[in-house]
Design a protein around this motif. Structure first.
Motif, PDB file in Angstrom:
ATOM      1  N   ILE A  32       0.844  -1.203   0.000  1.00 38.30           N
ATOM      2  CA  ILE A  32       0.000   0.000   0.000  1.00 38.30           C
ATOM      3  C   ILE A  32       0.878   1.251   0.000  1.00 38.30           C
ATOM      4  O   ILE A  32       0.637   2.203  -0.757  1.00 38.30           O
ATOM      5  CB  ILE A  32      -0.963   0.001   1.223  1.00 38.30           C
ATOM      6  N   GLY A  33       1.926   1.234   0.836  1.00 41.83           N
ATOM      7  CA  GLY A  33       2.850   2.374   0.889  1.00 41.83           C
ATOM      8  C   GLY A  33       3.473   2.628  -0.484  1.00 41.83           C
ATOM      9  O   GLY A  33       3.558   3.764  -0.945  1.00 41.83           O
ATOM     10  N   GLN A  34       3.861   1.532  -1.139  1.00 40.37           N
ATOM     11  CA  GLN A  34       4.482   1.661  -2.466  1.00 40.37           C
ATOM     12  C   GLN A  34       3.477   2.234  -3.482  1.00 40.37           C
ATOM     13  O   GLN A  34       3.824   3.090  -4.303  1.00 40.37           O
ATOM     14  CB  GLN A  34       4.974   0.289  -2.919  1.00 40.37           C
ATOM     15  N   ALA A  35       2.237   1.768  -3.414  1.00 35.53           N
ATOM     16  CA  ALA A  35       1.216   2.257  -4.358  1.00 35.53           C
ATOM     17  C   ALA A  35       0.987   3.757  -4.174  1.00 35.53           C
ATOM     18  O   ALA A  35       0.854   4.502  -5.154  1.00 35.53           O
ATOM     19  CB  ALA A  35      -0.088   1.479  -4.164  1.00 35.53           C
ATOM     20  N   LEU A  36       0.953   4.201  -2.919  1.00 35.66           N
ATOM     21  CA  LEU A  36       0.746   5.636  -2.655  1.00 35.66           C
ATOM     22  C   LEU A  36       1.955   6.441  -3.135  1.00 35.66           C
ATOM     23  O   LEU A  36       1.801   7.500  -3.763  1.00 35.66           O
ATOM     24  CB  LEU A  36       0.505   5.873  -1.158  1.00 35.66           C
ATOM     25  N   ARG A  37       3.151   5.926  -2.844  1.00 33.57           N
ATOM     26  CA  ARG A  37       4.376   6.628  -3.276  1.00 33.57           C
ATOM     27  C   ARG A  37       4.427   6.750  -4.788  1.00 33.57           C
ATOM     28  O   ARG A  37       4.690   7.808  -5.342  1.00 33.57           O
ATOM     29  CB  ARG A  37       5.613   5.860  -2.798  1.00 33.57           C
ATOM     30  N   GLU A  38       4.168   5.631  -5.472  1.00 35.42           N
ATOM     31  CA  GLU A  38       4.249   5.662  -6.943  1.00 35.42           C
ATOM     32  C   GLU A  38       3.173   6.571  -7.537  1.00 35.42           C
ATOM     33  O   GLU A  38       3.371   7.159  -8.601  1.00 35.42           O
ATOM     34  CB  GLU A  38       4.128   4.248  -7.514  1.00 35.42           C
ATOM     35  N   ALA A  39       2.047   6.696  -6.856  1.00 37.61           N
ATOM     36  CA  ALA A  39       0.986   7.591  -7.340  1.00 37.61           C
ATOM     37  C   ALA A  39       1.315   9.047  -7.003  1.00 37.61           C
ATOM     38  O   ALA A  39       0.692   9.976  -7.528  1.00 37.61           O
ATOM     39  CB  ALA A  39      -0.350   7.195  -6.720  1.00 37.61           C
TER      40      ALA A  39
END
Ligand code: KG4
Ligand code: ZN
Length: 368
Positions: free
Chosen positions: A72-79
């Motif tokens: 989830i953290g990665q998805a938010l960062r990439e977005a």
């Protein structure tokens, strides 16, 4: 009551943990209804399950627990956004393996509660069904063939939230038949791509395999007999040479594609008779097996001869992912359909609760 912003993109975090992929994604839905993927992170668990030759539910659930926060953290960062900018959290609440579903649903509830975000419980099958709205902006009605590891269904998607099941499998799902065939031929996991690869070097005509359900009036499916026929052929050849495996894979894939295409042809007749003359005739294919080239080619032929336009999302959005979950959540949110913190994870959750069971359903442990 959650207010839906009308003047800017709606941003939805999607979470998917229903089977063996841990996934999170952020999707934007513009005010004109168009969708855009801002991030789409998927972590498969094949390594953890490989030595058992199939998915072990408890191992899947533990793997989700271990990495979901990070994904989830990665998805938010990439977005490029933080939780404060989100409008909603959408989570697969079923159908699927209950342990994994609980991990996703609990996490989604916690984020929604702490951040005061809308929560949307998404049916995994609805997420597959609506993906084409995200990728191509295609709106219902359309005919949907859903072919995954757990499901094989033909549905008319009348609208978001309104699905009519025309056909289903009475035993194995198509992806499951691919996986079991791979296993019995000694190919690795995941089975579908392994069978497809081996089939490239094979001669389909060497073995006569059945075309299950051919010509039946109701567009149901059956694959257990086909898989058993492969087993009998394989047993008669032991020890199997590499060419035997390739030929069996090609024969299996061809038989499966022809059987599915025949069932789709029948569903098209039903859809044409049911929908009015303005019906634009779209066939959408979703689920992991849609990545199979031989199946796609066979469906393209059927679609062309019936005057249908064929739509297949790119492979990464056909197999399990969270962008489709976020998108289904965004579509629901746009209609004001949100859920409370009391939602439960559901191992079974049919898209069309009114569908009558297929004759023979349950005999061989079929899934709804
Ligand atoms: O939709 P999905 O990712 O997960 C479920 O919801 O089940 O579908 C996974 C299934 C597996 O059974 C896998 O073997 C099959 O899709 N699959 C394929 C191919 N790629 C994935 N089957 C045949 N050919 C492929 N290229
Ligand atoms: Zn799926």
């Amino acid at each position: 009551m959650v207010t839906i912003p009308q003047t800017r993109d709606t941003l939805v975090l999607g979470i998917e943990t229903s089977c063996d992929e841990t996934a999170a994604a952020v999707v934007a839905r513009a005010t004109d209804g168009r969708g855009r993927i801002l991030s789409n992170v998927v972590r498969a668990q094949w390594e953890q399950h490989r030595r058992y030759g199939g998915i072990v539910p408890e191992i899947a659930a533990r793997a989700h627990v271990e990495c979901l926060d990070e994904i989830i953290g990665q998805a938010l960062r990439e977005a490029g956004i933080d939780l404060a900018r989100l409008d909603a959290v959408a989570v697969t609440a079923g159908p699927g393996l209950i342990g994994g579903l609980l991990v996703g649903v609990t996490t989604a509830k916690a984020i929604a509660l702490v951040r005061g975000l809308a929560l949307v419980a998404v049916n995994h099958l609805e997420a597959h069904a609506l993906t084409v709205g995200l990728t191509e902006g295609l709106l219902p009605p359309y005919l949907l063939l859903l072919v995954s590891g757990g499901h094989t269904q033909l549905l008319i998607v009348h609208d978001v939230g309104r699905y009519q099941r025309l056909g289903t499998t009475i035993d194995d799902a198509l992806g499951e038949a691919f996986d079991k065939t791979a296993k019995l031929l000694g190919l690795g996991l995941p089975g579908g791509p392994a069978v497809e690869q081996a089939a490239l070097r094979g001669l389909a005509g060497r073995f006569a395999l059945p075309r299950p359900m051919l010509g039946r009036a109701e567009p149901h499916f059956s694959f257990a007999g086909l898989k058993t026929a492969v087993r009998h052929q394989a047993q008669s050849l032991v020890p199997l040479r590499e060419q035997d495996v390739a030929d069996l894979c090609a024969a299996f894939e061809t038989a499966a594609a022809e059987s599915v295409s025949d069932r789709v042809r029948r569903a098209m007749e039903i859809a044409d008779a049911q929908l009015d003359t303005h019906w634009e005739k779209h066939l959408v294919v979703g689920g992991g097996v849609a990545a199979n080239r031989r199946l796609r080619e066979s469906l393209a032929t059927v679609a062309a001869s019936a005057g249908y336009e064929l739509h297949v999302p790119p492979p990464a959005l056909c197999t399990d992912n969270a962008a489709m979950v976020a998108w289904a959540g965004a579509e629901r949110l746009a209609r004001g359909w949100t859920d409370g913190l009391d939602i439960a994870a559901r191992a079974r959750w049919p898209l069309d609760p009114d569908a009558t069971p297929a004759l023979g359903f349950g005999r061989l442990g079929a899934k709804a």
